[in-house]
Enzyme design. Structure first.
Site, PDB file in Angstrom:
ATOM      1  N   ASP A  40      85.431  17.989  60.964  1.00 50.57           N
ATOM      2  CA  ASP A  40      85.379  19.440  60.802  1.00 50.57           C
ATOM      3  C   ASP A  40      86.660  20.108  61.281  1.00 50.57           C
ATOM      4  O   ASP A  40      87.194  21.013  60.639  1.00 50.57           O
ATOM      5  CB  ASP A  40      84.176  19.977  61.569  1.00 50.57           C
ATOM      6  CG  ASP A  40      83.521  21.140  60.859  1.00 50.57           C
ATOM      7  OD1 ASP A  40      83.861  21.377  59.694  1.00 50.57           O
ATOM      8  OD2 ASP A  40      82.659  21.802  61.463  1.00 50.57           O
ATOM      9  N   ASP A  80      76.419  22.573  58.994  1.00 51.44           N
ATOM     10  CA  ASP A  80      76.251  23.094  60.346  1.00 51.44           C
ATOM     11  C   ASP A  80      74.786  23.228  60.731  1.00 51.44           C
ATOM     12  O   ASP A  80      74.484  23.475  61.909  1.00 51.44           O
ATOM     13  CB  ASP A  80      76.925  24.468  60.475  1.00 51.44           C
ATOM     14  CG  ASP A  80      78.397  24.396  60.151  1.00 51.44           C
ATOM     15  OD1 ASP A  80      79.012  23.365  60.443  1.00 51.44           O
ATOM     16  OD2 ASP A  80      78.929  25.363  59.572  1.00 51.44           O
TER      17      ASP A  80
END
Length: 451
Positions: A237, A283
């Site tokens: 990420d 997420d």
């Protein structure tokens, strides 16, 4: 699957909005707070309900609803596969026309979204059906093979004969009933709405369904695997959000329900608002399956408390809230896992350290509860003694549960002599017959005795 929180801050042009150099009017503080709060709430719902449904899924006996277990090898390879997929999508959007790619992806997610939404609303819709509703069972079975090799075809043994049929690979095995058909019909309405309008509400319905199904059906086998997965995606990420613009570009160009969106100008424009803040489904699902694992660990402790589940759930709220705060301060898209991973792993580990349950946490195996009837060999039996003593003990175990017939005194005497070793085969006789084992010799001599 993108995994970043994006904030279309004031003065930026977003995908689907004006791109002729004009800027949107500034969003009001009330609209921004409403958008951020809605994204946080929409992220919490699939994690909470998905974790609860994952417990029932792990205890289920239907093979078609068995969860997919993620092993340590899968967790280690996942960031590499996700990086290749993300880079491939980015190159596709740069080389080919964006309209044709999104049309193909829209049709693909149209089918997946209908199935996911139907599976999500099915438990809730069952409460609204009357008791006398005619519910019939159906099964869609698609196997590989033809003729005699096809399951149930010519040459297959009759049911109950005890014979096995040739194994046929099952490509599709979908069991459903009439109530599921009603749920599919309702989900198809949302699918058509999304396909025609690409409305953000339809997008969020599909996104919530994908997230809840992911948390419910994707299971980590242990806490170590969860740490490997979250750690790998933590680096993934950060690199793709801060190192390049690949993730943000794909998230804005990809017209598919892989993200939750909420307009910041909802108060000004109503349902036709177009200034969105977005949250990637990664997420939600990635921390969600770890939180669901901790809930199953809580239940395995049998203490009637959900300490680790509530701790990790609160850690997720803290991490996502910190992400939104930093994003709003710096006006830049943030990798949410940068804040979620340390919070979701660190908080439960600190609680385990305080309670002295770190060993129990990292030794817990979630896969052991999926098939509770499967026997496991925890230790090997020790073998000691001479062959003759082992033969006597095995003979006693085999003859123990049986009811013996009454014997005459001579037979009893012979049995006592056998136990005393008078009729045991000598070591020399065993050595002279290497092709025959010692217990075969003992059985042969026993059969030669007159009754």
């Amino acid at each position: 699957m993108d995994s970043a929180v994006s904030d279309p801050h004031n003065g930026s042009a977003e995908a689907g909005g004006p791109t002729n150099g004009t800027t949107r009017p500034p969003s009001t503080p009330e609209g921004i707070a409403l958008a951020y709060g809605s994204l946080l709430l929409m992220a919490l719902l699939p994690i909470f309900f998905g974790a609860l449904r994952s417990v029932r899924c792990a205890r289920g006996k239907n093979a078609s609803d068995m969860p997919e277990t993620i092993t340590s090898r899968d967790a280690a390879r996942f960031p590499i596969i996700a990086s290749c997929t993300l880079l491939g999508l980015y190159l596709f959007f740069k080389i080919f026309s964006q309209e044709y790619i999104n049309l193909l992806l829209s049709m693909y997610f149209f089918v997946l979204g209908i199935l996911a939404l139907s599976h999500t609303i099915s438990p809730f819709m069952n409460k609204f059906f009357p008791a006398n509703f005619p519910n019939r069972q159906y099964q869609l079975l698609f196997t590989q093979g033809s003729g005699e090799n096809k399951e149930g075809g010519r040459g297959s043994p009759a049911p109950g004969s005890g014979l096995t049929r040739p194994l046929c690979p099952e490509i599709i095995n979908y069991e459903f009933d009439t109530k599921d058909l009603v749920c599919l019909g309702l989900s198809s309405i949302v699918g058509v709405w999304y396909l025609l309008r690409k409305h953000w509400i339809a997008n969020n319905l599909f996104g919530l369904a994908f997230s809840l199904n992911g948390v419910e059906l994707l299971h980590l086998n242990n806490v170590s695997t969860g740490c490997i997965l979250l750690g790998g995606l933590f680096i993934y990420d950060i690199f793709w959000v801060f190192g390049t613009n690949v993730m943000v570009t794909v998230a804005k160009s990809f017209e598919a329900p892989i993200k939750l969106v909420f307009p910041q100008d909802l108060l000004e424009k109503g349902l036709e608002a177009d200034n969105f803040a977005m949250l990637g489904l990664g997420d939600i699902v990635i921390p969600g399956i770890f939180i669901a694992l901790l809930l199953r660990f809580d239940i395995s402790l049998k203490k009637n408390t959900h300490t680790y589940f509530y701790t990790s759930f609160a850690a997720y709220i803290f991490g996502l809230g910190l992400t939104i705060f930093i994003m709003h301060i710096f006006k830049h898209a943030q990798p949410a896992l940068l804040y979620l991973v340390p919070a979701c792993i660190g908080f439960p580990v600190l609680v385990a350290l305080a309670k002295g349950e770190v060993t129990e946490m990292f030794s817990y195996e979630s896969s052991a509860e999926i098939l509770p009837h499967t026997p496991r060999l925890t230790h090997f039996p020790t073998v000691s003694g001479s062959p003759a003593s082992l033969a006597d003990s095995m003979q006693q175990k085999l003859a123990g549960p049986r009811r013996r017939r009454p014997q005459n005194p001579s037979a009893i005497g012979r049995s006592r002599k056998l136990k005393m070793g008078l009729h045991k085969p000598s070591l020399s006789s065993i050595c002279r017959c290497p092709a025959t084992s010692w217990h075969h010799q003992a059985q042969r001599k026993w059969n030669q005795q007159p009754v």
